[in-house]
Design an enzyme around this catalytic site. Structure first.
Site, PDB file in Angstrom:
ATOM      1  N   ASP A   1       0.852  -1.192   0.000  1.00 52.52           N
ATOM      2  CA  ASP A   1       0.000   0.000   0.000  1.00 52.52           C
ATOM      3  C   ASP A   1       0.888   1.243   0.000  1.00 52.52           C
ATOM      4  OD1 ASP A   1       0.535   0.842   2.874  1.00 52.52           O
ATOM      5  OD2 ASP A   1      -0.255  -1.166   3.201  1.00 52.52           O
TER       6      ASP A   1
ATOM      7  N   GLU B   1      21.801 -23.181 -19.079  1.00 54.50           N
ATOM      8  CA  GLU B   1      20.904 -22.292 -18.313  1.00 54.50           C
ATOM      9  C   GLU B   1      21.711 -21.171 -17.649  1.00 54.50           C
ATOM     10  OE1 GLU B   1      17.112 -24.965 -16.848  1.00 54.50           O
ATOM     11  OE2 GLU B   1      19.041 -25.310 -15.880  1.00 54.50           O
TER      12      GLU B   1
END
Ligand code: GLA
Length: 732
Positions: free
Chosen positions: A536, A616
């Protein structure tokens, strides 16, 4: 001037670049709301109001037989209570004689340059007081010493108006506040829908759009935190509003605790929004001479769709809410050990992960939960902020020194507000937890909550963490909070003040985090509450980023980050690449797709890179190198959602455009590949129509006007969750 007063008509008018807000102190001193919407210079909106006898809508004392004059039908700025307005009130006050009443009348106003502060609360600031103005309107109750000072902060360039209320008792006896919302606004006309952001742990901030019926729609949290379940940010929009067209209003409280936004469509079709702290379990003793401050709420309006509204909030948060220097500063690419080791680690195991990470280009190592006290699992140790030397022999320094040798910085996880019963702190200070007398407490993750309203608790925590930060070279703090509040009761307050606790708890959190962030401005703080349970604008005032969700699955994250972006900018969203199959969903996505999604937040890794194949690892190296190339664009660019809510099932597309239109990065992830599917076509945003752009990968050239009007057609996709990033660079 962005705030105007016309004394003859007693009109107060606020202008931002594209909006106008107007109110009127009428001949009986009622403060009427007249208008909020697209900018209208020179208008006097009093003509909009027509009064009729509506029956069962009573009349104020001095107008007792003027049956058309009723508070129940009058649009207002801040309502009184029990005085004839039967809609959702902004305030509920009980006087010492037991009467529930407030009949507010205009008593004057002042206009000041610059923004305003609210004691103990986060509030939008303006580094240049030339850019904002404040209006304070005083309303007084007709029969008591209660008054309300309504604050309006005008951030003209941002198209934002901030609101808050200061409630004052100038009398000699205590007044009890049972509700004290930050703001009220009445929209007398128009057909509106409510867009709100609900969710759950691991799936926060999902947009839900509903028509308003003639009822009260309430978006609220009673969990002591803003919550995974209902974000305090809400939007009202017209039925035809889309991303790039249509009217909408946003309401964003700067508040991290219990909140409530009520939207009432009344019997005449008028819509009232009342927003602020929740009145559940709230009762404030406002003693003689005392002031109560509500949290601030950011109002914004857009006549051109949700994207423009989001830009207004993003800019507001970037320039006027987040205090951290990291809003401007490049954030380090981090690796966090949580999903790699959970609490099962040693210095050597962490350094082993860090070595590989440093080699691939990661800059900051974050040690998550498990480093302190007797913390081998989540049943013990919270509250004992001393290093567990069994896991970390010799303390933090050997780890920090090892990281320094790798050229990496160090960050650490803390959960200040919580305590386990199995901790030295609890054994020494059992009275420090929230717990009602003679009742066993509610457990959640087997932990209890510290009473943050107590100064001694906050001082203890301050000493722990300030000490840690002074003693060690720590660049980053992850501030977690892993349960909702129950048993909200403080041993330090008398029985009659227990109704203040839901508010005092949050102010205590703000006080502690405010002290630490002020004293250690160079430390990067990341908020967290079981992922995004306290995402928030209140927390963003202190921490420039918040861990968005404990769900790190790239496909789930698309929805979470997309929903979050309506109110909050991508640079606030903590996002990491994690292992596959994903630990929350079991889903597998390519490394590339995981990177595309995590790059649209603060970007980092949360896995043991040693376990990757060498191809990877090469991919991670390239991914980090690419991210560093586009990082400034992502952090500082303008973010555009490129798909509508109803397209989100199939794909998610978004763009970052440089504010000077010199480049743009388009991102697309296909969530559901179909055979023989229609092609995905999008229009780019935020380019210079007259410029030529080169697509980096192919060197194809397009005009800005072509990309924005004709758009771009993607080729057919294949496989599971394919994605692409297209970088367009201005050629001339
Ligand atoms: C919360 C956080 C996670 C992790 C754990 C540690 O769930 O959201 O990222 O830090 O706590 O206990």
């Amino acid at each position: 001037m962005s705030i105007l007063y016309s004394p003859g008509e007693r009109l107060l008018t606020l202008h931002t670049r594209h909006t106008t807000y107007q109110m009127h102190a009428d001949e009986h001193n009622f403060l009427r709301h007249l208008y909020y919407g697209a900018r209208a210079d020179g208008a006097d909106f009093r003509y909009l109001q027509r009064n009729y006898d509506r029956g069962f809508s009573g009349n104020p004392p001095e107008l007792h037989n003027d049956r058309a004059f009723s508070l129940d039908t009058m649009p207002q700025e801040y309502t009184g209570f029990n005085a004839g307005d039967f809609r959702v009130p902004a305030l509920c006050a009980v006087h010492a004689d037991g009467s529930y009443a407030a009949d507010f009348r205009y008593a004057g106003h002042e206009i000041r340059p610059g923004s305003y502060d609210l004691p103990g609360l986060p509030a939008a600031f303006d580094r240049d007081p030339e850019n904002s103005m404040t209006l304070i309107v005083t309303l007084r109750d007709t029969a008591s010493a209660l008054s309300v000072r309504l604050y309006y902060g005008v951030f003209e360039e941002r198209d934002v108006i901030t609101r808050a209320a200061e409630i004052v008792n100038d009398g000699e006896r205590t007044i009890f506040l049972e509700k004290a919302a930050s703001a009220c606004v009445d929209l007398s006309f128009g057909d509106w829908e409510l867009l709100h952001f609900h969710g759950r742990h691991c799936m926060e901030r999902q947009p839900q759009r509903v028509p308003l019926s003639n009822a009260v729609h309430s978006v609220e949290s009673r969990r002591g935190m803003s919550s995974h379940h209902h974000n305090p940010f809400t939007i009202l929009c017209a039925p035809d509003t889309r991303e790039y067209a249509g009217e909408c209003y946003g309401f964003m409280p700067l508040w991290s605790g219990n909140h409530k936004t009520e939207v009432e469509k009344d019997y005449l079709g008028s819509v009232r929004v009342v927003t602020g702290i929740h009145d559940s379990q709230f009762r404030w003793n406002l003693g003689p001479g005392e002031h109560f401050y509500t949290p601030q709420v950011l109002f914004s309006y857009s006549a051109s769709g949700f994207s423009a509204l989001s830009h207004q909030y993003h800019d507001m948060i970037r320039y006027h809410i987040c205090r951290s220097e990291y809003v401007q500063k490049r954030r380090p690419v981090l690796i966090n050990n949580w999903e790699a080791t959970f609490m099962n680690f040693t210095t050597e195991r962490l350094l082993n992960i860090a070595r590989q990470a440093a080699e691939l280009g990661v800059e900051l190592f974050v040690m998550d939960d498990g480093w302190f006290g007797a913390r081998d699992d989540d049943n013990a140790g919270l509250g004992d902020w001393v290093v567990n030397e069994r896991k970390l022999p010799g303390g933090l320094d050997p780890l920090i020194d090892g990281l320094k040798e790798l050229g990496m910085r160090f960050g650490i996880w803390i959960e200040p507000e919580m305590i386990n019963e199995d901790s030295d702190l609890y054994r020494a200070r059992p009275e420090w937890v929230l717990k009602a007398p003679n009742r066993p407490p509610m457990y959640c993750r087997n932990q209890l909550v510290l009473d943050m309203s107590r100064q001694d608790v906050r001082d203890y925590l301050y000493d722990c963490f300030a000490g840690l930060l002074r003693k060690h070279d720590i660049s980053y703090i992850k501030w977690d909070m892993n349960r909702c509040l129950a048993d909200v009761y403080s041993n330090a307050l008398p029985p009659e003040r227990q109704g203040e606790m839901t508010y005092r708890y949050v102010l205590g959190v703000y006080d502690l985090i405010g002290r630490l962030t002020r004293e250690f401005p160079h430390v990067l703080f990341e908020g967290c509450a079981g992922g995004g349970g306290r995402f928030d604008a209140g927390m963003l005032y202190y921490t420039p980023q918040i861990w968005c969700s404990d769900d790190t699955d790239a496909i789930e994250r698309l929805d979470i980050q997309h929903g979050t972006s309506f109110g909050y900018p991508p640079f606030t969203m903590g996002a990491h690449v994690s292992v596959c199959p994903n630990q929350q969903t079991g889903r597998s996505t390519t490394f590339y797709t995981r990177g595309v999604v995590a790059m649209s937040g603060t970007f980092g890794y949360e896995l043991d890179l040693n376990r990757l194949s060498s191809s990877e690892k090469d991919e991670v190296r390239l991914q980090i190198a690419y991210f560093k190339k586009v990082q400034s664009l992502i952090q500082n660019g303008v973010y555009y959602r490129l798909n509508e809510l109803d397209e989100q099932e199939r794909y998610c597309a978004w763009e970052f455009a440089a504010p000077d239109a010199s480049e743009a990065l388009v991102n697309l992830v296909v969530k559901h590949v179909q055979a023989n599917a229609p092609l995905i076509h999008i229009r780019l945003r935020g380019l210079d129509p007259d410029a030529t752009y080169t697509l980096e990968d192919t060197q194809e050239r397009y005009s800005g006007a072509a990309l924005m009007n004709g758009g771009y057609t993607f080729p057919m996709f294949w496989g599971d969750y394919p994605s692409v990033q297209l970088r367009f660079l201005r050629a001339d």
